[in-house]
Structures are given as C-alpha cells and as structure tokens.
Design an enzyme around this catalytic site. Structure first.
Site, PDB file in Angstrom:
ATOM      1  N   LYS A 232      40.024  40.629  30.554  1.00 39.04           N
ATOM      2  CA  LYS A 232      39.500  41.420  31.667  1.00 39.04           C
ATOM      3  C   LYS A 232      38.818  42.690  31.159  1.00 39.04           C
ATOM      4  O   LYS A 232      37.740  43.059  31.630  1.00 39.04           O
ATOM      5  CB  LYS A 232      40.598  41.776  32.666  1.00 39.04           C
ATOM      6  CG  LYS A 232      40.045  42.576  33.856  1.00 39.04           C
ATOM      7  CD  LYS A 232      40.875  42.488  35.101  1.00 39.04           C
ATOM      8  CE  LYS A 232      40.110  43.112  36.269  1.00 39.04           C
ATOM      9  NZ  LYS A 232      40.848  43.044  37.527  1.00 39.04           N
TER      10      LYS A 232
ATOM     11  N   ASN B 252      36.219  36.480  39.788  1.00 38.89           N
ATOM     12  CA  ASN B 252      36.476  36.030  41.160  1.00 38.89           C
ATOM     13  C   ASN B 252      36.664  34.519  41.250  1.00 38.89           C
ATOM     14  O   ASN B 252      36.652  33.956  42.356  1.00 38.89           O
ATOM     15  CB  ASN B 252      35.320  36.456  42.082  1.00 38.89           C
ATOM     16  CG  ASN B 252      35.198  37.963  42.179  1.00 38.89           C
ATOM     17  OD1 ASN B 252      36.190  38.674  42.257  1.00 38.89           O
ATOM     18  ND2 ASN B 252      33.969  38.452  42.140  1.00 38.89           N
TER      19      ASN B 252
ATOM     20  N   HIS C 248      48.754  36.432  47.490  1.00 33.02           N
ATOM     21  CA  HIS C 248      47.451  36.398  46.834  1.00 33.02           C
ATOM     22  C   HIS C 248      47.414  35.394  45.682  1.00 33.02           C
ATOM     23  O   HIS C 248      46.471  34.604  45.555  1.00 33.02           O
ATOM     24  CB  HIS C 248      47.077  37.797  46.336  1.00 33.02           C
ATOM     25  CG  HIS C 248      45.745  37.858  45.651  1.00 33.02           C
ATOM     26  ND1 HIS C 248      44.565  37.568  46.307  1.00 33.02           N
ATOM     27  CD2 HIS C 248      45.404  38.132  44.365  1.00 33.02           C
ATOM     28  CE1 HIS C 248      43.551  37.686  45.455  1.00 33.02           C
ATOM     29  NE2 HIS C 248      44.034  38.026  44.275  1.00 33.02           N
TER      30      HIS C 248
ATOM     31  N   ARG D  73      36.545  63.633  46.152  1.00 31.51           N
ATOM     32  CA  ARG D  73      35.545  62.776  45.497  1.00 31.51           C
ATOM     33  C   ARG D  73      36.003  62.205  44.160  1.00 31.51           C
ATOM     34  O   ARG D  73      35.194  61.783  43.344  1.00 31.51           O
ATOM     35  CB  ARG D  73      34.206  63.512  45.319  1.00 31.51           C
ATOM     36  CG  ARG D  73      33.571  63.931  46.632  1.00 31.51           C
ATOM     37  CD  ARG D  73      32.150  64.408  46.425  1.00 31.51           C
ATOM     38  NE  ARG D  73      31.557  64.815  47.692  1.00 31.51           N
ATOM     39  CZ  ARG D  73      31.605  66.049  48.179  1.00 31.51           C
ATOM     40  NH1 ARG D  73      32.233  67.000  47.495  1.00 31.51           N
ATOM     41  NH2 ARG D  73      31.037  66.340  49.328  1.00 31.51           N
TER      42      ARG D  73
ATOM     43  N   GLU E 217      30.217  45.090  38.538  1.00 32.27           N
ATOM     44  CA  GLU E 217      30.055  43.729  39.032  1.00 32.27           C
ATOM     45  C   GLU E 217      28.613  43.392  39.397  1.00 32.27           C
ATOM     46  O   GLU E 217      28.303  42.920  40.481  1.00 32.27           O
ATOM     47  CB  GLU E 217      30.983  43.462  40.233  1.00 32.27           C
ATOM     48  CG  GLU E 217      31.219  41.970  40.454  1.00 32.27           C
ATOM     49  CD  GLU E 217      32.297  41.674  41.493  1.00 32.27           C
ATOM     50  OE1 GLU E 217      32.050  40.823  42.339  1.00 32.27           O
ATOM     51  OE2 GLU E 217      33.373  42.300  41.436  1.00 32.27           O
TER      52      GLU E 217
ATOM     53  N   ARG F 104      31.036  40.192  35.519  1.00 29.53           N
ATOM     54  CA  ARG F 104      32.341  40.502  36.111  1.00 29.53           C
ATOM     55  C   ARG F 104      32.652  39.590  37.294  1.00 29.53           C
ATOM     56  O   ARG F 104      33.823  39.374  37.628  1.00 29.53           O
ATOM     57  CB  ARG F 104      32.389  41.971  36.550  1.00 29.53           C
ATOM     58  CG  ARG F 104      33.754  42.388  37.075  1.00 29.53           C
ATOM     59  CD  ARG F 104      33.866  43.890  37.223  1.00 29.53           C
ATOM     60  NE  ARG F 104      35.162  44.265  37.776  1.00 29.53           N
ATOM     61  CZ  ARG F 104      35.687  45.474  37.687  1.00 29.53           C
ATOM     62  NH1 ARG F 104      35.037  46.424  37.057  1.00 29.53           N
ATOM     63  NH2 ARG F 104      36.858  45.736  38.228  1.00 29.53           N
TER      64      ARG F 104
ATOM     65  N   HIS G 223      38.538  33.001  44.061  1.00 30.59           N
ATOM     66  CA  HIS G 223      38.857  34.050  45.024  1.00 30.59           C
ATOM     67  C   HIS G 223      38.100  33.939  46.340  1.00 30.59           C
ATOM     68  O   HIS G 223      38.576  34.418  47.365  1.00 30.59           O
ATOM     69  CB  HIS G 223      38.610  35.428  44.399  1.00 30.59           C
ATOM     70  CG  HIS G 223      39.678  35.834  43.429  1.00 30.59           C
ATOM     71  ND1 HIS G 223      40.022  35.052  42.340  1.00 30.59           N
ATOM     72  CD2 HIS G 223      40.479  36.927  43.367  1.00 30.59           C
ATOM     73  CE1 HIS G 223      40.975  35.669  41.660  1.00 30.59           C
ATOM     74  NE2 HIS G 223      41.275  36.797  42.261  1.00 30.59           N
TER      75      HIS G 223
ATOM     76  N   LYS H 296      38.884  48.427  40.317  1.00 34.55           N
ATOM     77  CA  LYS H 296      38.481  48.064  41.680  1.00 34.55           C
ATOM     78  C   LYS H 296      39.610  48.456  42.634  1.00 34.55           C
ATOM     79  O   LYS H 296      40.754  48.051  42.457  1.00 34.55           O
ATOM     80  CB  LYS H 296      38.205  46.561  41.778  1.00 34.55           C
ATOM     81  CG  LYS H 296      36.857  46.179  41.200  1.00 34.55           C
ATOM     82  CD  LYS H 296      36.683  44.683  41.123  1.00 34.55           C
ATOM     83  CE  LYS H 296      36.190  44.094  42.405  1.00 34.55           C
ATOM     84  NZ  LYS H 296      35.803  42.672  42.236  1.00 34.55           N
TER      85      LYS H 296
ATOM     86  N   GLU I 206      46.784  34.329  38.226  1.00 31.74           N
ATOM     87  CA  GLU I 206      45.735  35.165  37.643  1.00 31.74           C
ATOM     88  C   GLU I 206      45.722  35.050  36.118  1.00 31.74           C
ATOM     89  O   GLU I 206      44.670  35.154  35.488  1.00 31.74           O
ATOM     90  CB  GLU I 206      45.916  36.623  38.068  1.00 31.74           C
ATOM     91  CG  GLU I 206      45.688  36.893  39.555  1.00 31.74           C
ATOM     92  CD  GLU I 206      44.218  36.916  39.956  1.00 31.74           C
ATOM     93  OE1 GLU I 206      43.338  36.692  39.096  1.00 31.74           O
ATOM     94  OE2 GLU I 206      43.953  37.147  41.156  1.00 31.74           O
TER      95      GLU I 206
ATOM     96  N   HIS J  86      40.485  34.332  49.395  1.00 26.14           N
ATOM     97  CA  HIS J  86      40.394  35.391  50.398  1.00 26.14           C
ATOM     98  C   HIS J  86      40.229  34.810  51.800  1.00 26.14           C
ATOM     99  O   HIS J  86      40.752  35.354  52.780  1.00 26.14           O
ATOM    100  CB  HIS J  86      39.234  36.329  50.071  1.00 26.14           C
ATOM    101  CG  HIS J  86      39.496  37.216  48.896  1.00 26.14           C
ATOM    102  ND1 HIS J  86      38.526  38.003  48.313  1.00 26.14           N
ATOM    103  CD2 HIS J  86      40.634  37.450  48.179  1.00 26.14           C
ATOM    104  CE1 HIS J  86      39.055  38.676  47.295  1.00 26.14           C
ATOM    105  NE2 HIS J  86      40.322  38.343  47.194  1.00 26.14           N
TER     106      HIS J  86
END
Length: 373
Positions: A240, A258, A278, A134, A250, A254, A261, A156, A198, A265
């Site tokens: 960031k 993206n 990417h 965990r 998010e 936040r 993105h 993330k 980025e 994606h």
C-alpha cells in the site's frame, strides 16, 4: 496487555510530500513501557491531544494510551471523545461532535488527534484532523487488522452519507501509525477474519506469491501468531505504501486498491451498514470482480476459483447475501465515487497479481455476474 517484543517489531516507511513511519508488532500500546511513551512523544508536536475512540475499544485501551501520552508529555492538555461503535455511526453528525470535542479542548494548530480503534474511528478522526483549522496532525493507533493494513495507511479519511459510503472526506496522511498486533487478540473472530480480506487483496492485485504464503500460513494467522501477523501486515503495508507513494491522490495506480470495493460498497450501502462488515463485503466483491473479469474474457476462471477457495479458508463469505436485488446494487454502483462519466469503472484482473482499471464495463455483464452469485 502484552509488553513490547522489539525483535518482532517491523517498520514500513511511507514516502511522499508528508512521509511517515508505520511501526508494527506486539505490545506497542502497552502502558508503563518507556519505549512506547518515547515513540508517541516523538510524534506529538504540540500541547493538545484528543484521543478519539469508540465504545468497544476505549474500555480496553484508552486509559493505557492516555497514560503513555502523559508519560511522554506531562504538560499535555489531554481529552477523550468516545463515539458509539459501528459503521452506521460514521456520520456527519458524529464528525461534528468530534469537532466540538476539539473546540472544547481548545485545540490549536499544533494539536494532535489520536485515532484509537478500527477503520470507522480512523476514518472519522482523520477527517476531523483534516478539517480542524484546515489540518492538524493525526496519529493512527489501529486496533483491527483491517485498519492496520488498509484504512490507517494512506491518508484517505471520510464519513458516510445515507446515499453511499465515504462520500464526504479528504486526503490527510497520518503523522505516524502504530499497529499493535497484540490488540488483535481482543478482536472478535469475525472481525479478525474480515481483516484478512484486505490482506488477501494485496496478493490479488500485485503479488501472486503472497497468496501462496497466506495459504501456507493460514492456521498461524487465524491463531493470531505475532510473527505471522507482523509479516502479513508489513507486507500489506509495503504494497500500500508503495502504491500510495506513487499516486497519493488516486489519479491512477492507487485505484487498484479498490479491487472488489465497488461491489462491496454497494452491498454495504444496500444493507444499511447492518449486514456484512466491510471485510466480508470486500471478500464477496473480489469474487464478483474476478468473475466479471472472466465474463469479459480477461482472466481464467481457475484463478477466480482459487481466490474464492483462499477466502473461504479464512472463513469469509463469497456469495451475495440473500435478499439483495442485482438492480438495486447496480444503482448503488452508479453513484459510487469510482464511477466515471463514461460508465461503470471497475478494478479487474488479467490473472492473480495483475489487476488493472477497466472503464466502460457494460451494465448487462455486471447484472449477469450479480445474478449468478
């Protein structure tokens, strides 16, 4: 590898419930340097460590990193798990193999996963750390520019499914990040250029003057000048870190990270992660996002043209790859985790440096922009 140059080292502090430090500069992974061993030793809390890397990076750096870890903690139970390189390997099956490696090590709750590589390694290793018992510590040692300014920062973690990118994951902030800019000299030029997508993104969403700085320093950055890279990475990480500190899960701001993105994606998924990498997909996605902003009468076309010119200066693609159907890309976007019940949601901009989230974007407009690219 280049030895440390302390005068070029920069630090960025990330706040929140689990604060950590990003250290940036050349020579941070160089073996045989007491300062490097001391830094790593300070963030290792337990007696087990698993170095996770890939088939491209491990031959270059894994021995040196393990030597630093052993110098820091001679009694450390240390193991290495190496995955094949490539986004197509960021799967649940490889994630399971990483957990098996932790089990074979006998990793306890105070163990550390050391993620040595680019974004794929960082995402998968971080997710394994999030899930083992965990949640155990993860130290990120990013070796690509893209990972240094994006995936290694913010916590993330995820793996991909055939249906889409990063659909299975968790928020799990790292214990520390060490970004050795000397590692960027071993990057293929295409991978270095991809990382600048980025970097440019931060200027596009919150810092228009940064776009001017990048334009002025493009030659030095593309030549892997340590001082220029340290500045670009630190500035990106500061942006960031500030955004993540205010919105760790998010729920709001936040989402600005993206930018481009949702399109990116879709392109990556539709190509089966075997076409654009990417960063290249993000570059195309940002151009599409700015064109969509113009089509919705939010932003002037001149800002979109300027961003496209900057991306081209860094050798990045700005058009949808041939052979991709607009309707197929739209279908991918409907599944994207950034989509909402109320329809498609995009990060768009009002001008350079001023991005915002826009919900309920008409699909007809999206198709029109995709077909025009």
């Amino acid at each position: 590898m280049t030895g440390p140059h302390p005068h070029l080292h920069r630090q960025v502090e990330v706040s929140g419930d689990a604060p950590y430090t990003i250290t940036i500069g050349p020579g941070l992974l160089a073996a045989g340097h007491a300062d490097n061993a001391r830094r790593l030793g300070q963030v290792l809390r337990g007696r087990h460590a698993l170095v996770v890397s890939d088939s491209n990076v491990a031959p270059l750096y894994a021995d040196g990193v393990e030597a630093l870890l052993r110098a820091a903690k001679p009694q450390l139970a240390l193991s290495r798990w190496v995955m094949p390189a490539g986004e197509q390997e960021k799967t649940l099956a490889r994630f399971g193999e990483c957990l098996d490696a932790l089990a074979a090590l006998g990793a306890t709750r105070d163990a550390t996963v050391v993620a040595l590589g680019g974004g794929v390694v960082g995402d998968l290793a971080g997710f394994a750390a999030a899930c083992w018992m965990r949640g155990i510590d993860c130290v990120q040692l990013p070796t690509t520019l893209l990972a240094m300014v994006d995936s290694a920062v913010g916590g993330k973690t995820a793996v991909d499914l055939p249906q889409g990118k990063n659909l299975v994951g968790a928020f799990h902030p790292p214990r520390a990040v060490f970004a050795d800019t000397a590692a960027l000299r071993t990057l293929p030029p295409r991978e270095l250029r991809a990382g600048f997508a980025e970097v440019i993104k931060y200027g596009a969403i919150v810092d228009a003057p940064f776009l001017d700085w990048l334009d002025a320093n493009a030659t030095a950055l593309l030549a892997s000048d340590d001082a220029a890279l340290a500045e670009a990475i630190a500035r990106s990480c500061q942006h960031k870190a500030a955004i993540v500190g205010r919105d760790p899960f998010e729920h709001g701001e936040r989402a600005l990270l993206n930018f481009g993105h949702t399109f990116a994606h879709a392109i990556e998924s539709e190509q089966g992660y075997g076409g654009c990498n990417h960063g290249e997909a993000v570059a195309i996605g940002m151009v599409l996002a700015t064109r969509l902003s113009t089509a919705l009468s939010m932003a002037p076309a001149t800002d979109s043209d300027r961003l496209r010119g900057l991306l081209e200066r860094f050798g990045l693609p700005v058009h949808v790859p041939a052979g991709l159907e607009a309707e197929a890309l739209l279908e991918r976007m409907r599944l994207d985790k950034k989509a909402q019940a109320g329809g498609l949601r995009f990060v768009l901009w009002d001008r350079a440096g001023a991005a915002r989230v826009v919900s309920g974007v008409p699909e007809t407009q999206v198709l029109q922009v995709l077909r025009g690219a």
